[in-house]
Design a protein around this motif. Structure first.
Motif, PDB file in Angstrom:
ATOM      1  N   ALA A 139      -3.867  -7.798   5.564  1.00 41.65           N
ATOM      2  CA  ALA A 139      -4.954  -7.518   4.736  1.00 41.65           C
ATOM      3  C   ALA A 139      -4.580  -7.454   3.527  1.00 41.65           C
ATOM      4  O   ALA A 139      -5.202  -8.130   2.467  1.00 41.65           O
ATOM      5  N   ASP A 140      -3.506  -6.889   3.010  1.00 36.80           N
ATOM      6  CA  ASP A 140      -2.920  -6.819   1.711  1.00 36.80           C
ATOM      7  C   ASP A 140      -2.634  -8.341   1.352  1.00 36.80           C
ATOM      8  O   ASP A 140      -3.006  -8.614   0.229  1.00 36.80           O
TER       9      ASP A 140
ATOM     10  N   GLU B 248      -5.865 -10.253   0.693  1.00 37.33           N
ATOM     11  CA  GLU B 248      -6.367  -9.544  -0.572  1.00 37.33           C
ATOM     12  C   GLU B 248      -5.723 -10.326  -1.910  1.00 37.33           C
ATOM     13  O   GLU B 248      -6.530 -10.585  -2.813  1.00 37.33           O
ATOM     14  N   LEU B 249      -4.567 -10.322  -1.853  1.00 36.13           N
ATOM     15  CA  LEU B 249      -3.938 -11.052  -2.871  1.00 36.13           C
ATOM     16  C   LEU B 249      -4.114 -12.568  -3.131  1.00 36.13           C
ATOM     17  O   LEU B 249      -4.422 -12.888  -4.108  1.00 36.13           O
TER      18      LEU B 249
ATOM     19  N   GLY C 102      -7.328 -13.722  -2.242  1.00 40.02           N
ATOM     20  CA  GLY C 102      -8.596 -13.334  -2.718  1.00 40.02           C
ATOM     21  C   GLY C 102      -8.525 -13.163  -4.126  1.00 40.02           C
ATOM     22  O   GLY C 102      -9.337 -13.779  -4.854  1.00 40.02           O
ATOM     23  N   ARG C 103      -7.651 -12.414  -4.762  1.00 40.68           N
ATOM     24  CA  ARG C 103      -7.568 -12.063  -6.026  1.00 40.68           C
ATOM     25  C   ARG C 103      -7.489 -13.364  -6.891  1.00 40.68           C
ATOM     26  O   ARG C 103      -7.840 -13.484  -8.058  1.00 40.68           O
TER      27      ARG C 103
ATOM     28  N   THR D 140       0.925  -1.001   0.065  1.00 38.20           N
ATOM     29  CA  THR D 140       0.110   0.081   0.018  1.00 38.20           C
ATOM     30  C   THR D 140       1.017   1.207  -0.020  1.00 38.20           C
ATOM     31  O   THR D 140       1.694   1.278   0.744  1.00 38.20           O
TER      32      THR D 140
ATOM     33  N   LYS E   3     -10.242 -15.440  -8.208  1.00 45.25           N
ATOM     34  CA  LYS E   3     -11.112 -14.955  -9.096  1.00 45.25           C
ATOM     35  C   LYS E   3     -10.772 -15.331 -10.856  1.00 45.25           C
ATOM     36  O   LYS E   3     -11.248 -14.549 -11.581  1.00 45.25           O
TER      37      LYS E   3
END
Length: 150
Positions: free
Chosen positions: A113-114, A117-118, A120-121, A8, A124
């Protein structure tokens, strides 16, 4: 993937003399868990919401400054470090973030959290319905009966 790809870049900083309650409100307003503590653009520490006592820590923050609550030993890495190494560093030291630096200047922060998120991506990714190389399996049939001593 490297730390520079995941970090971030919008860093929230406070000075060591900032009131602890003010730092806590800044974290709540921006929905973050870590603030970098800088003095003249130099990183001198980090303060987390846990350091500040959490939601019920008004007594911890009362009449204190960020300097009283911060962790002075900040774990840092550079932007070229692999993300796996950063994750292992965080897990091995039981910390919630690593500061990414360029020399002595902080340029980013990687938090749990970063990393989530990685992960989670990656889920997809578009699923392809092509099933190449799939073969129908038939049950094995014995052609002859084994005989003799083993």
């Amino acid at each position: 993937m490297r730390a520079g790809d995941v970090m971030t870049r919008n860093l929230m900083t406070v000075s060591p003399g900032t009131a602890a309650e003010e730092a806590w409100l800044l974290m709540r307003q921006n929905r973050i868990h870590h603030l970098l503590v800088t003095s003249r653009s130099k990183l001198v520490g980090i303060v987390s919401d846990r350091d500040a006592g959490g939601p019920n820590g008004a007594s911890v923050r009362e009449n204190r400054t960020v300097n009283d609550l911060m962790t002075p030993h900040v774990v840092t890495t550079d932007a070229a470090t692999p993300v796996r190494r950063v994750a292992n560093l965080m897990r091995g030291r039981s910390i919630g973030c690593v500061v990414v630096t360029d020399g002595a200047n902080p340029v980013g922060i990687i938090t749990v959290a970063d990393l989530l998120e990685l992960l989670g991506r990656d889920t997809k990714r578009p699923r392809t319905d092509e099933r190449t190389g799939l073969h129908h399996r038939v049950p094995h049939r014995k052609q002859r009966v084994a005989s003799g001593v083993w």
